[in-house]
Design a protein around this motif. Structure first.
Motif, PDB file in Angstrom:
ATOM      1  N   ALA A 174       0.769  -1.116   0.106  1.00 23.48           N
ATOM      2  CA  ALA A 174       0.049   0.113   0.000  1.00 23.48           C
ATOM      3  C   ALA A 174       0.914   1.295   0.051  1.00 23.48           C
ATOM      4  O   ALA A 174       0.405   2.253  -0.806  1.00 23.48           O
ATOM      5  N   VAL A 175       2.117   1.233   0.646  1.00 29.01           N
ATOM      6  CA  VAL A 175       2.900   2.306   0.968  1.00 29.01           C
ATOM      7  C   VAL A 175       3.643   2.562  -0.529  1.00 29.01           C
ATOM      8  O   VAL A 175       3.563   3.641  -1.033  1.00 29.01           O
ATOM      9  N   LEU A 176       3.931   1.478  -1.364  1.00 31.58           N
ATOM     10  CA  LEU A 176       4.608   1.365  -2.489  1.00 31.58           C
ATOM     11  C   LEU A 176       3.788   1.944  -3.619  1.00 31.58           C
ATOM     12  O   LEU A 176       4.163   2.833  -4.629  1.00 31.58           O
ATOM     13  N   ALA A 177       2.511   1.735  -3.371  1.00 31.98           N
ATOM     14  CA  ALA A 177       1.172   1.883  -4.352  1.00 31.98           C
ATOM     15  C   ALA A 177       1.004   3.554  -4.310  1.00 31.98           C
ATOM     16  O   ALA A 177       0.707   4.196  -5.186  1.00 31.98           O
ATOM     17  N   ALA A 178       1.045   4.001  -3.195  1.00 23.90           N
ATOM     18  CA  ALA A 178       1.022   5.447  -2.905  1.00 23.90           C
ATOM     19  C   ALA A 178       2.002   6.227  -3.607  1.00 23.90           C
ATOM     20  O   ALA A 178       1.448   7.415  -4.187  1.00 23.90           O
ATOM     21  N   GLY A 179       3.011   5.970  -3.325  1.00 27.05           N
ATOM     22  CA  GLY A 179       4.160   6.735  -4.191  1.00 27.05           C
ATOM     23  C   GLY A 179       4.615   8.051  -3.322  1.00 27.05           C
ATOM     24  O   GLY A 179       4.094   8.211  -2.224  1.00 27.05           O
ATOM     25  N   PRO A 180       5.632   8.487  -3.691  1.00 30.71           N
ATOM     26  CA  PRO A 180       6.542   9.325  -3.210  1.00 30.71           C
ATOM     27  C   PRO A 180       5.633  10.777  -2.828  1.00 30.71           C
ATOM     28  O   PRO A 180       5.732  11.492  -1.883  1.00 30.71           O
ATOM     29  N   GLU A 181       4.913  11.398  -3.798  1.00 33.71           N
ATOM     30  CA  GLU A 181       4.332  12.693  -3.818  1.00 33.71           C
ATOM     31  C   GLU A 181       3.107  12.364  -2.415  1.00 33.71           C
ATOM     32  O   GLU A 181       2.992  13.509  -1.783  1.00 33.71           O
ATOM     33  N   PHE A 182       2.449  11.285  -2.642  1.00 35.55           N
ATOM     34  CA  PHE A 182       1.540  10.952  -1.536  1.00 35.55           C
ATOM     35  C   PHE A 182       2.015  11.174  -0.452  1.00 35.55           C
ATOM     36  O   PHE A 182       1.569  11.896   0.699  1.00 35.55           O
ATOM     37  N   LEU A 183       3.232  10.436  -0.011  1.00 30.20           N
ATOM     38  CA  LEU A 183       3.961  10.450   1.248  1.00 30.20           C
ATOM     39  C   LEU A 183       4.302  11.829   1.730  1.00 30.20           C
ATOM     40  O   LEU A 183       4.268  12.229   3.013  1.00 30.20           O
ATOM     41  N   ARG A 184       4.863  12.544   0.900  1.00 28.54           N
ATOM     42  CA  ARG A 184       5.373  13.934   1.021  1.00 28.54           C
ATOM     43  C   ARG A 184       4.344  14.880   1.323  1.00 28.54           C
ATOM     44  O   ARG A 184       4.334  15.751   2.344  1.00 28.54           O
ATOM     45  N   ASP A 185       2.820  14.814   0.803  1.00 27.78           N
ATOM     46  CA  ASP A 185       1.932  15.499   1.107  1.00 27.78           C
ATOM     47  C   ASP A 185       1.335  14.994   2.705  1.00 27.78           C
ATOM     48  O   ASP A 185       0.563  15.871   3.188  1.00 27.78           O
ATOM     49  N   LEU A 186       1.627  13.801   2.973  1.00 29.46           N
ATOM     50  CA  LEU A 186       1.253  13.598   4.321  1.00 29.46           C
ATOM     51  C   LEU A 186       2.152  14.154   5.454  1.00 29.46           C
ATOM     52  O   LEU A 186       2.045  14.046   6.329  1.00 29.46           O
ATOM     53  N   GLY A 187       3.358  14.666   5.020  1.00 30.03           N
ATOM     54  CA  GLY A 187       4.249  15.475   5.998  1.00 30.03           C
ATOM     55  C   GLY A 187       5.612  14.732   5.922  1.00 30.03           C
ATOM     56  O   GLY A 187       6.461  14.997   6.766  1.00 30.03           O
ATOM     57  N   TRP A 188       5.810  13.378   5.124  1.00 31.25           N
ATOM     58  CA  TRP A 188       7.052  12.818   5.171  1.00 31.25           C
ATOM     59  C   TRP A 188       7.935  13.585   4.369  1.00 31.25           C
ATOM     60  O   TRP A 188       7.684  13.889   3.292  1.00 31.25           O
ATOM     61  N   SER A 189       9.182  13.838   4.886  1.00 34.90           N
ATOM     62  CA  SER A 189      10.234  14.621   4.451  1.00 34.90           C
ATOM     63  C   SER A 189      10.591  13.799   2.882  1.00 34.90           C
ATOM     64  O   SER A 189      10.414  12.656   2.984  1.00 34.90           O
ATOM     65  N   ARG A 190      11.307  14.389   2.017  1.00 36.81           N
ATOM     66  CA  ARG A 190      11.741  13.892   0.824  1.00 36.81           C
ATOM     67  C   ARG A 190      12.828  12.476   1.150  1.00 36.81           C
ATOM     68  O   ARG A 190      12.693  11.516   0.637  1.00 36.81           O
ATOM     69  N   GLN A 191      13.538  12.917   2.253  1.00 34.95           N
ATOM     70  CA  GLN A 191      14.610  11.828   2.608  1.00 34.95           C
ATOM     71  C   GLN A 191      13.754  10.770   3.405  1.00 34.95           C
ATOM     72  O   GLN A 191      14.002   9.453   2.824  1.00 34.95           O
ATOM     73  N   LYS A 192      12.812  10.816   4.303  1.00 34.94           N
ATOM     74  CA  LYS A 192      12.285   9.802   4.840  1.00 34.94           C
ATOM     75  C   LYS A 192      11.296   9.191   3.856  1.00 34.94           C
ATOM     76  O   LYS A 192      10.977   7.745   4.210  1.00 34.94           O
ATOM     77  N   THR A 193      10.717   9.779   2.967  1.00 38.46           N
ATOM     78  CA  THR A 193      10.019   9.277   1.885  1.00 38.46           C
ATOM     79  C   THR A 193      10.848   8.016   1.148  1.00 38.46           C
ATOM     80  O   THR A 193      10.357   6.829   0.932  1.00 38.46           O
ATOM     81  N   ASP A 194      11.887   8.397   0.833  1.00 29.96           N
ATOM     82  CA  ASP A 194      12.852   7.479   0.102  1.00 29.96           C
ATOM     83  C   ASP A 194      13.086   6.290   1.005  1.00 29.96           C
ATOM     84  O   ASP A 194      13.274   5.200   0.561  1.00 29.96           O
ATOM     85  N   TYR A 195      13.426   6.592   2.309  1.00 25.62           N
ATOM     86  CA  TYR A 195      13.679   5.469   3.105  1.00 25.62           C
ATOM     87  C   TYR A 195      12.727   4.669   3.178  1.00 25.62           C
ATOM     88  O   TYR A 195      12.531   3.399   3.412  1.00 25.62           O
ATOM     89  N   LEU A 196      11.517   5.292   3.453  1.00 28.24           N
ATOM     90  CA  LEU A 196      10.263   4.472   3.729  1.00 28.24           C
ATOM     91  C   LEU A 196       9.918   3.250   2.348  1.00 28.24           C
ATOM     92  O   LEU A 196       9.525   2.164   2.691  1.00 28.24           O
ATOM     93  N   LEU A 197      10.106   4.011   1.321  1.00 27.22           N
ATOM     94  CA  LEU A 197       9.806   3.437   0.051  1.00 27.22           C
ATOM     95  C   LEU A 197      10.778   2.268  -0.230  1.00 27.22           C
ATOM     96  O   LEU A 197      10.676   1.076  -0.353  1.00 27.22           O
ATOM     97  N   ALA A 198      12.053   2.528   0.137  1.00 33.27           N
ATOM     98  CA  ALA A 198      13.189   1.467   0.135  1.00 33.27           C
ATOM     99  C   ALA A 198      12.849   0.234   1.142  1.00 33.27           C
ATOM    100  O   ALA A 198      13.138  -0.797   0.841  1.00 33.27           O
ATOM    101  N   ALA A 199      12.356   0.390   2.695  1.00 33.60           N
ATOM    102  CA  ALA A 199      11.937  -0.500   3.367  1.00 33.60           C
ATOM    103  C   ALA A 199      10.841  -1.342   2.844  1.00 33.60           C
ATOM    104  O   ALA A 199      10.997  -2.421   2.975  1.00 33.60           O
TER     105      ALA A 199
END
Length: 315
Positions: A174-199
């Motif tokens: 579900a996190v992978l399907a949401a994608g980076p822009e969606f996560l950043r809109d939730l307040g996750w920084s670009r760096q944390k977004t990259d880390y979360l998607l990698a995990a």
């Protein structure tokens, strides 16, 4: 589907203390606690179950009363899933008699172990949830990190049909399907977004899994975790302790732990990673238990444990 069943933890056990060690902050929206009942959602295929847990009996003879609600389905499958999650998350089968004998011989640890007797070392229910918690809480306050996790769960994990206030933690896909822009809109920084998607990708493609990590020692576990993008020493140690139950591990770079460890021991100066590592040799193989006990001491000192309606009779 609505049913109840019982679990019997290895005594002594206190649900209130164990849940607080798991949730860490009042603002935790995933691991809910109302002073008596622990509740959260858990994914079962495409649906979500609501689980609620109360303690019966005394800590020396505990019983857990588990209520499950969700869409119609096979009760045996749902009960097996919920039972496994609770046994892991709440440490129900862990034998701490060795720890209590060890603590009794240590002048500093003995009163703390006695005060919080019955707390079992908790674990996040899944490796991905442990990694997400570590990433969210990197270099921010614990309250900020937990708030980010709550937003993630609210946005990506389906709520139970039985209680809109109960959340399940989102699955990696579900996190992978949401994608980076969606996560950043939730307040996750670009760096944390990259880390979360990698995990999420590492869990989803099988590059990292519980079974793989269970077969190796602590040092190799930390090396394997540190290969993930954005997972350095603090995050790896945090996941090893809170996600994998490695009780010899203490996150030595944890600034909050430095402060509260020094306060507990009455040390004149705040500790750093090197001095904390040296101190932990005194409490091996239970350094992780020290971590959980000083967390509970902080929560107790802040008044969060005083109002709990736990069943506290007995030893």
């Amino acid at each position: 589907m609505t049913f109840e069943f019982e679990l019997t933890p290895r005594p002594p056990f206190r649900l209130d203390l164990t849940v607080w060690a798991l949730r860490r902050q009042q603002g935790n929206r995933i691991d809910a606690w109302d002073g008596r009942r622990y509740a959260r959602g858990v994914a079962l295929g495409a649906s979500v179950l609501r689980i609620a847990v109360e303690q019966g009996g005394v800590p020396a003879a505990p019983r857990l009363l588990v209520a499950v609600q969700g869409p119609e389905g096979r009760r045996d499958v749902a009960q097996e899933l919920v039972s496994g999650l609770l046994r892991r998350a709440l440490g129900l089968d862990i034998d701490l008699e060795g720890f209590y004998r060890f603590a009794a011989s240590d002048a500093a640890l003995a009163p703390l172990a006695a005060r919080f007797r019955g707390m079992k070392p908790p674990r996040f229910p899944a490796l991905f949830e442990a990694l997400a918690n570590a990433i969210a809480c990197q270099q921010v306050s614990l309250a900020s990190g937990i708030a980010m996790l709550g937003k993630l769960a609210s946005a990506l994990a389906p709520q139970t049909q039985c209680d809109a206030g109960v959340l399940a933690f989102p699955q990696p896909r579900a996190v992978l399907a949401a994608g980076p822009e969606f996560l950043r809109d939730l307040g996750w920084s670009r760096q944390k977004t990259d880390y979360l998607l990698a995990a999420a990708a590492a869990i989803e493609n099988g590059a990292l899994c519980d079974a793989q990590l269970a077969q190796t020692d602590d040092a190799q576990v930390l090396r394997l975790l540190s290969r993930l993008h954005g997972i350095k020493r603090w995050s790896a140690q945090y996941v090893a302790l809170r996600g994998l139950g490695r009780l010899t591990v203490f996150p030595v770079d944890d600034v909050g732990a430095h402060k509260h460890l020094a306060l507990w021991l009455g040390l004149p100066e705040r500790l750093d990673a090197q001095s904390t590592q040296a101190l932990m040799a005194r409490w091996q193989p239970y350094a992780g238990m020290v971590y959980f006990h000083i967390l509970l001491k902080r929560l107790k000192d802040a008044g969060h444990l005083d109002s709990q309606h736990a069943c506290t009779g007995g030893a």
